[in-house]
Design an enzyme around this catalytic site. Structure first.
Site, PDB file in Angstrom:
ATOM      1  N   ASP A 143      11.119   7.779   1.737  1.00 55.61           N
ATOM      2  CA  ASP A 143       9.808   7.997   1.129  1.00 55.61           C
ATOM      3  C   ASP A 143       9.839   7.758  -0.372  1.00 55.61           C
ATOM      4  O   ASP A 143      10.708   8.267  -1.074  1.00 55.61           O
ATOM      5  CB  ASP A 143       9.354   9.446   1.385  1.00 55.61           C
TER       6      ASP A 143
ATOM      7  N   HIS B  38      -4.126 -10.117  -3.365  1.00 56.06           N
ATOM      8  CA  HIS B  38      -5.303  -9.800  -2.543  1.00 56.06           C
ATOM      9  C   HIS B  38      -6.480  -9.320  -3.381  1.00 56.06           C
ATOM     10  O   HIS B  38      -7.365  -8.636  -2.873  1.00 56.06           O
ATOM     11  CB  HIS B  38      -4.922  -8.763  -1.478  1.00 56.06           C
TER      12      HIS B  38
ATOM     13  N   SER C 181       5.840  -1.800   1.586  1.00 50.56           N
ATOM     14  CA  SER C 181       5.019  -2.794   2.302  1.00 50.56           C
ATOM     15  C   SER C 181       5.528  -2.953   3.723  1.00 50.56           C
ATOM     16  O   SER C 181       6.739  -3.007   3.954  1.00 50.56           O
ATOM     17  CB  SER C 181       5.066  -4.151   1.594  1.00 50.56           C
ATOM     18  N   SER C 182       4.593  -3.064   4.672  1.00 49.35           N
ATOM     19  CA  SER C 182       4.971  -3.328   6.061  1.00 49.35           C
ATOM     20  C   SER C 182       5.467  -4.759   6.225  1.00 49.35           C
ATOM     21  O   SER C 182       6.076  -5.096   7.229  1.00 49.35           O
ATOM     22  CB  SER C 182       3.773  -3.084   6.980  1.00 49.35           C
TER      23      SER C 182
ATOM     24  N   THR D  51       0.439   5.745  -1.618  1.00 44.81           N
ATOM     25  CA  THR D  51       0.085   6.866  -0.732  1.00 44.81           C
ATOM     26  C   THR D  51       0.363   8.218  -1.397  1.00 44.81           C
ATOM     27  O   THR D  51      -0.400   9.160  -1.244  1.00 44.81           O
ATOM     28  CB  THR D  51       0.821   6.784   0.620  1.00 44.81           C
TER      29      THR D  51
ATOM     30  N   ALA E  64       0.806  -1.220   0.000  1.00 42.17           N
ATOM     31  CA  ALA E  64       0.000   0.000   0.000  1.00 42.17           C
ATOM     32  C   ALA E  64       0.843   1.276   0.000  1.00 42.17           C
ATOM     33  O   ALA E  64       0.376   2.327  -0.445  1.00 42.17           O
ATOM     34  CB  ALA E  64      -0.937  -0.018   1.207  1.00 42.17           C
TER      35      ALA E  64
ATOM     36  N   CYS F 157     -20.659 -18.708  -8.618  1.00 46.46           N
ATOM     37  CA  CYS F 157     -20.396 -19.051 -10.031  1.00 46.46           C
ATOM     38  C   CYS F 157     -19.269 -18.211 -10.631  1.00 46.46           C
ATOM     39  O   CYS F 157     -18.911 -18.400 -11.783  1.00 46.46           O
ATOM     40  CB  CYS F 157     -21.663 -18.915 -10.866  1.00 46.46           C
TER      41      CYS F 157
ATOM     42  N   PHE G 252      -2.766   1.064   4.909  1.00 46.09           N
ATOM     43  CA  PHE G 252      -3.658   0.424   5.868  1.00 46.09           C
ATOM     44  C   PHE G 252      -3.336   0.809   7.308  1.00 46.09           C
ATOM     45  O   PHE G 252      -4.226   1.086   8.099  1.00 46.09           O
ATOM     46  CB  PHE G 252      -3.567  -1.102   5.692  1.00 46.09           C
TER      47      PHE G 252
HETATM   48  P1  NAD Z   1       0.555  -1.551   5.015  1.00 46.43           P
HETATM   49  O1  NAD Z   1      -0.390  -0.421   5.158  1.00 46.43           O
HETATM   50  O2  NAD Z   1       0.602  -2.609   6.051  1.00 46.43           O
HETATM   51  O3  NAD Z   1       2.043  -1.008   4.890  1.00 46.43           O
HETATM   52  C1  NAD Z   1       2.380   0.039   4.045  1.00 46.43           C
HETATM   53  C2  NAD Z   1       3.818   0.415   4.372  1.00 46.43           C
HETATM   54  O4  NAD Z   1       4.200   1.431   3.468  1.00 46.43           O
HETATM   55  C3  NAD Z   1       3.989   0.969   5.790  1.00 46.43           C
HETATM   56  O5  NAD Z   1       5.067   0.323   6.410  1.00 46.43           O
HETATM   57  C4  NAD Z   1       4.251   2.473   5.568  1.00 46.43           C
HETATM   58  O6  NAD Z   1       5.153   2.997   6.506  1.00 46.43           O
HETATM   59  C5  NAD Z   1       4.873   2.435   4.187  1.00 46.43           C
HETATM   60  N1  NAD Z   1       4.669   3.660   3.417  1.00 46.43           N
HETATM   61  C6  NAD Z   1       3.549   4.415   3.299  1.00 46.43           C
HETATM   62  N2  NAD Z   1       3.741   5.431   2.438  1.00 46.43           N
HETATM   63  C7  NAD Z   1       5.026   5.318   2.010  1.00 46.43           C
HETATM   64  C8  NAD Z   1       5.826   6.072   1.117  1.00 46.43           C
HETATM   65  N3  NAD Z   1       5.354   7.145   0.466  1.00 46.43           N
HETATM   66  N4  NAD Z   1       7.112   5.689   0.925  1.00 46.43           N
HETATM   67  C9  NAD Z   1       7.622   4.612   1.560  1.00 46.43           C
HETATM   68  N5  NAD Z   1       6.909   3.845   2.420  1.00 46.43           N
HETATM   69  C10 NAD Z   1       5.617   4.188   2.628  1.00 46.43           C
HETATM   70  O7  NAD Z   1       0.300  -2.137   3.574  1.00 46.43           O
HETATM   71  P2  NAD Z   1       0.585  -3.562   2.997  1.00 46.43           P
HETATM   72  O8  NAD Z   1       1.912  -4.015   3.458  1.00 46.43           O
HETATM   73  O9  NAD Z   1       0.323  -3.489   1.551  1.00 46.43           O
HETATM   74  O10 NAD Z   1      -0.565  -4.468   3.644  1.00 46.43           O
HETATM   75  C11 NAD Z   1      -1.853  -3.986   3.921  1.00 46.43           C
HETATM   76  C12 NAD Z   1      -3.012  -4.750   3.307  1.00 46.43           C
HETATM   77  O11 NAD Z   1      -4.070  -3.834   3.038  1.00 46.43           O
HETATM   78  C13 NAD Z   1      -2.676  -5.385   2.024  1.00 46.43           C
HETATM   79  O12 NAD Z   1      -3.105  -6.676   2.137  1.00 46.43           O
HETATM   80  C14 NAD Z   1      -3.488  -4.667   0.940  1.00 46.43           C
HETATM   81  O13 NAD Z   1      -4.255  -5.612   0.248  1.00 46.43           O
HETATM   82  C15 NAD Z   1      -4.458  -3.793   1.669  1.00 46.43           C
HETATM   83  N6  NAD Z   1      -4.452  -2.378   1.241  1.00 46.43           N
HETATM   84  C16 NAD Z   1      -4.300  -2.030  -0.074  1.00 46.43           C
HETATM   85  C17 NAD Z   1      -4.263  -0.693  -0.445  1.00 46.43           C
HETATM   86  C18 NAD Z   1      -4.110  -0.333  -1.894  1.00 46.43           C
HETATM   87  O14 NAD Z   1      -4.520  -1.116  -2.754  1.00 46.43           O
HETATM   88  N7  NAD Z   1      -3.534   0.823  -2.223  1.00 46.43           N
HETATM   89  C19 NAD Z   1      -4.367   0.294   0.509  1.00 46.43           C
HETATM   90  C20 NAD Z   1      -4.521  -0.084   1.853  1.00 46.43           C
HETATM   91  C21 NAD Z   1      -4.570  -1.431   2.193  1.00 46.43           C
END
Ligand code: NAD
Length: 264
Positions: free
Chosen positions: A243, A127, A201-202, A34, A30, A138, A41
């Site tokens: 970032d 996901h 990703s976290s 951003t 995610a 179906c 998330f």
């Molecule tokens: P997460 O929210 O757990 O982690 C996102 C990570 O990205 C965090 O560690 C955060 O510090 C980092 N981050 C945020 N903005 C950043 C930037 N500009 N530069 C660098 N790092 C940045 O997300 P995840 O690991 O993808 O897992 C969350 C779950 O939620 C996933 O399963 C996903 O399916 C879902 N989700 C998807 C979306 C989307 O499609 N955009 C959004 C939110 C949640």
């Protein structure tokens, strides 16, 4: 492994990593969306925590839960559906177009990799995808705007008009099994790669977060770029804490091979 806060050394490190690989798989979370305006998330203040996803078992068990799940989905759609891909998406798409990135394995559901121009067959969605819905019985595809019209008129979501099955957004909810074929393709891509780049990703959501480790065990080198620490940092060859998209090179770094074929 080194950690690096400064932007130029980060860009140089990513450039060197990319140039040293022939077959890169990019694993996204995610955090790459951003900057395009889609909230992640877990970061503080996230609207996903206000409009929390309804767990799969609850969705299946109760009509009330399904109504609540759709209400929350429409609230989230209103926040991000008008947004387009950002610089990080375009950087990744450029790597795919250059031929050095063989696949993008994503946890994202926002459809932005597709909209950045990456061909469908090179995107592996672990996901699912929130831009459409499907029947859980179906598998017929259903369109979100039509579901919304029905929901706003009657106060509850439609069932499948082919088979009467439960219709759900085509995303994977907490407690729902990951799509077998996507997981198989992701594992295969990871094992074949010689370099994995994790972006935003976290790495706490499993089994998705196990995939970079699988690749590392198969011999790939691992680069993680994220704003905060992840549980896989100690297993990575290089960690960049910063970032996106600022720490990325401005353009996809061409390999020497690409450069010479371009100048011919
Ligand atoms: P997460 O929210 O757990 O982690 C996102 C990570 O990205 C965090 O560690 C955060 O510090 C980092 N981050 C945020 N903005 C950043 C930037 N500009 N530069 C660098 N790092 C940045 O997300 P995840 O690991 O993808 O897992 C969350 C779950 O939620 C996933 O399963 C996903 O399916 C879902 N989700 C998807 C979306 C989307 O499609 N955009 C959004 C939110 C949640």
């Amino acid at each position: 492994m080194r950690e690096d806060d400064a932007v130029q050394p980060a860009r140089d490190a990513i450039t060197a990593f990319i140039r040293s690989c022939e077959n890169i798989v990019i694993f996204t979370g995610a955090g790459i969306s951003t900057e395009a305006g889609v909230p992640d998330f877990r970061s503080p203040g996230s609207p996903w925590l206000v409009h929390k996803p309804v767990p799969f078992q609850e969705y299946m068990a109760s009509g009330e839960a399904r109504i609540e799940a759709w209400r929350r989905k429409f609230a989230m759609d209103d926040i991000y559906r008008h947004l387009g891909p950002g610089a990080t998406h375009h950087f990744i798409a450029e790597g795919v177009a250059q031929g050095q990135v063989s696949a993008v394995v994503t946890q994202n559901i926002d459809n932005l990799h597709q909209r950045s121009g990456i061909p469908d067959h090179q995107i592996i969605e672990l996901h699912g995808n929130g831009s459409y819905a499907h029947c859980l019985h179906c598998d017929r595809r259903h369109e979100i705007p039509e579901i919304r019209i029905h929901f706003e008129r009657y106060g509850y979501p439609p069932v499948c008009d082919d088979c009467g099955g439960i219709v759900k957004s085509a995303t994977i909810s907490f407690g729902q099994k990951l799509p077998t074929e996507a997981l198989r393709r992701a594992r295969e891509a990871m094992i074949r790669a010689d370099g994995i780049i994790v972006l935003g990703s976290s790495l706490v959501v499993r089994p998705a977060a196990d995939l970079p480790i699988l690749a590392a065990e198969a011999g790939a080198r691992l680069l993680i770029v994220n704003r905060e620490k992840t549980p896989l940092d100690s297993a990575a060859d290089y960690v960049i804490r910063g970032d996106l998209p600022g720490v990325l090179p401005e353009l996809w770094p061409l390999t020497d091979m690409n450069a010479s074929s371009t100048s011919r």
